[in-house]
Design a protein around this motif. Structure first.
Motif, PDB file in Angstrom:
ATOM      1  N   LEU A 179       7.383  29.703  -4.021  1.00 29.90           N
ATOM      2  CA  LEU A 179       6.437  29.237  -4.126  1.00 29.90           C
ATOM      3  C   LEU A 179       5.915  29.848  -5.354  1.00 29.90           C
ATOM      4  O   LEU A 179       5.269  29.980  -6.469  1.00 29.90           O
ATOM      5  N   PHE A 180       6.338  31.219  -4.951  1.00 31.93           N
ATOM      6  CA  PHE A 180       6.328  32.166  -6.415  1.00 31.93           C
ATOM      7  C   PHE A 180       7.171  31.713  -7.895  1.00 31.93           C
ATOM      8  O   PHE A 180       6.479  31.260  -8.649  1.00 31.93           O
ATOM      9  N   ALA A 239       5.125  28.908  -9.235  1.00 29.77           N
ATOM     10  CA  ALA A 239       3.584  28.983  -9.794  1.00 29.77           C
ATOM     11  C   ALA A 239       4.483  29.956 -10.959  1.00 29.77           C
ATOM     12  O   ALA A 239       3.389  29.424 -12.161  1.00 29.77           O
ATOM     13  N   ALA A 293       5.709  26.595 -13.737  1.00 31.17           N
ATOM     14  CA  ALA A 293       4.105  25.626 -13.837  1.00 31.17           C
ATOM     15  C   ALA A 293       3.317  26.622 -14.986  1.00 31.17           C
ATOM     16  O   ALA A 293       2.717  25.859 -16.096  1.00 31.17           O
ATOM     17  N   PHE A 299       2.126  21.931  -6.091  1.00 36.06           N
ATOM     18  CA  PHE A 299       2.924  22.723  -6.894  1.00 36.06           C
ATOM     19  C   PHE A 299       4.464  22.587  -7.086  1.00 36.06           C
ATOM     20  O   PHE A 299       5.403  22.676  -8.370  1.00 36.06           O
ATOM     21  N   THR A 350       6.872  21.175 -10.563  1.00 30.98           N
ATOM     22  CA  THR A 350       7.839  22.125 -11.450  1.00 30.98           C
ATOM     23  C   THR A 350       9.529  21.537 -10.548  1.00 30.98           C
ATOM     24  O   THR A 350       9.726  22.892 -11.285  1.00 30.98           O
TER      25      THR A 350
END
Length: 341
Positions: free
Chosen positions: A67-68, A71, A74, A152, A156
């Motif tokens: 997830l990091f 982000a 993105a 997310f 990506t």
């Protein structure tokens, strides 16, 4: 013209190349690590051991990291639009160097198109490479977790980031052309593009393809699961919904709890169930409202997209972004042709 564009852009290009080397090295390491953990997870599930627990551990080990990284990826198109697109024309107009550039043998439209294509190719290369590396690294995780439609993850992976990069660059170019000041153009580009990244996935994307529809009976087990996830009492059942024929589907929306005649459950019926004590049934001990609500023979109407539509959404959304970037670039060419100073 290309030589001059390279001279102006080489600092940003070299910085991006160095960053991509670091990103590629880390994602290569992470992808190998995820694959090793995935093999161990598959071995446990093949032996019919505690597969659910192994899946939970596998998910917990990598979810936050991915997830990091998502982000961060993105933000790459936003950074490209802000630091590459916005200064592309604004810097020339602000410093007055456009007067020299526009009085050479190269026409204004050709000069602009050449700069946009040169920088745009670099933007697509950087974003596409980062997306391909993350997609490869996270592939075993995505196969197990199956959340490819989450905001997310979808934005990506695959080819969508390429469309984002092209759109961000075109947006920054137009902002610089209209505002003629570098810092204001950068600020406007960043705010508008981030707003677009929030708006499109949440408002436009679910309606790009007409959703499938299903009616799901709300048993005590289903209501109890949704209640634990915060979906009962707020008007819609939003948690724990699974389509029996498409368990990995993207749930685009659900209705409130409805009675057999189509009425929305509410008022005295719902309030009476709120006061019901916990009960024990065949599926275990249920929450305060689950058994009571199930007694009303309730159902919900669900709008969903099967997982098989994933690449249809990817291609359609990317085409929209590229079309918008083309419209913005055409506007800039038309505007610059008429500008006299």
């Amino acid at each position: 013209m290309m030589w001059l564009t390279w001279r102006q852009f080489r600092g940003q290009a070299l910085a991006a190349a160095c960053a991509m080397v670091v990103v590629a090295a880390y994602l290569a390491y992470l992808g190998g690590d995820i694959r090793d953990a995935h093999d161990a997870h598959q071995a446990i599930c093949r032996d019919r051991a505690d597969c659910a627990r192994a899946t939970s551990q596998f998910r917990g080990a990598y979810q936050n990291t991915l997830l990091f990284l998502a982000a961060g990826l993105a933000l790459i198109p936003a950074v490209i639009g802000t630091f590459w697109g916005a200064p592309l024309l604004a810097r020339e107009l602000e410093n007055g160097t456009h007067r020299l550039a526009w009085n050479q043998s190269v026409t204004r439209p050709r000069w602009l198109i050449g700069k946009v294509l040169f920088v745009g190719s670099a933007a697509v290369l950087v974003t596409g490479t980062a997306s391909a590396l993350l997609t490869w690294a996270a592939h075993p995780f995505d196969e197990v977790v199956k959340e490819e439609f989450s905001t997310f993850v979808f934005g990506t992976r695959g080819i969508v980031p390429i469309g984002y990069a092209a759109l961000a660059l075109a947006l920054g170019t137009v902002a610089g052309l209209l505002l003629r000041r570098t810092l204001p153009a950068m600020a406007v580009t960043l705010v508008v593009f981030l707003a677009f990244q929030f708006f499109f996935p949440n408002v436009v994307r679910p309606a790009l393809i007409p959703p499938e529809r299903a009616t799901l009976a709300m048993t005590a087990t289903a209501i109890n699961g949704a209640q634990n996830l915060g979906g009962i009492g707020g008007g819609s059942v939003i948690g724990g919904v699974r389509i029996p024929d498409a368990p990995d589907a993207w749930i685009a929306g659900t209705s409130p709890l409805r009675t057999p005649d189509g009425r929305t459950l509410g008022g005295p019926e719902f309030n009476a169930c709120l006061d019901s004590p916990p009960r024990t049934g065949a599926g275990g001990t249920f929450g305060d409202t689950a058994v009571c609500l199930a007694g009303h023979d309730l159902h919900i109407d669900v709008r969903y997209h099967p997982s098989s539509r994933y690449w249809a959404f990817q291609w359609l959304e990317t085409a929209i972004y590229l079309a918008l970037s083309g419209v913005l670039t055409a506007f800039a060419v038309r505007r610059i042709r008429r500008r006299v100073s």
